[in-house]
Write a protein that holds these residues in place. Structure first.
Motif: not given
Length: 166
Positions: A52-57, A147-152
């Motif tokens: 959610k924070r990623v989406g907001k940013v 890649f970032g969402f996979g790491l998350m």
């Protein structure tokens, strides 16, 4: 920049011979852009820690990009019209060869019209290295997001070295 302008004005032939340095510099910049985008986005997503924070940013970044781009375009149009860029070039006629070339380019552009479906398919890379090698920054961005969402999705213990920069 001032030194470059002075060299170009005073010693124009020498300045032209230095073009190779500018070309090398631009290639080095292009080389750094794709990895920089990939690492910034991937590590930024992991550091956010929450989708959610990623989406907001991301939404804020897109709105900021649109607003700033619109302001830049408006200023460019305003100053271009105030200064009258190109208004005294109307008397210059294009050579016949240039006119034929322009017509051929227009026909080629019309023949190679990209549909939305083709554009959408080309956003997604066919392999990891190819997007970097071809300099396809939109594809690099898609790879970085995946890649970032996979790491998350990793457990916090496994993400800790990435988040701390170790």
């Amino acid at each position: 920049m001032v030194l470059g302008i002075v060299v170009g004005l005073v010693w124009s032939e020498f300045g032209a011979s230095l073009k190779i340095l500018g070309d090398i510099f631009l290639r080095l910049i292009k080389t750094a852009v794709a990895p920089l985008i990939f690492l910034t986005v991937a590590v930024g997503i992991v550091a956010a820690g929450d989708i959610k924070r990623v989406g907001k940013v991301g939404l804020i970044a897109m709105v900021y990009f649109e607003v700033v781009s619109t302001i830049a375009l408006a200023l460019g149009l305003l100053f271009g019209n105030l200064v009258g860029v190109g208004k005294n070039l109307g008397h210059i006629a294009a050579p016949a060869a240039a006119t034929k070339g322009a017509e051929a380019a227009t026909k080629a552009a019309a023949a190679s019209h990209t549909t939305f479906g083709q554009f959408l398919i080309n956003v997604f890379p066919d392999n990891f290295i190819g997007a970097f090698a071809r300099g396809e920054l939109l594809q690099v961005l898609v790879i970085a997001l995946i890649f970032g969402f996979g790491l998350m999705a990793l457990s916090p213990e496994k993400r800790a070295p990435i988040e701390s920069g170790a």
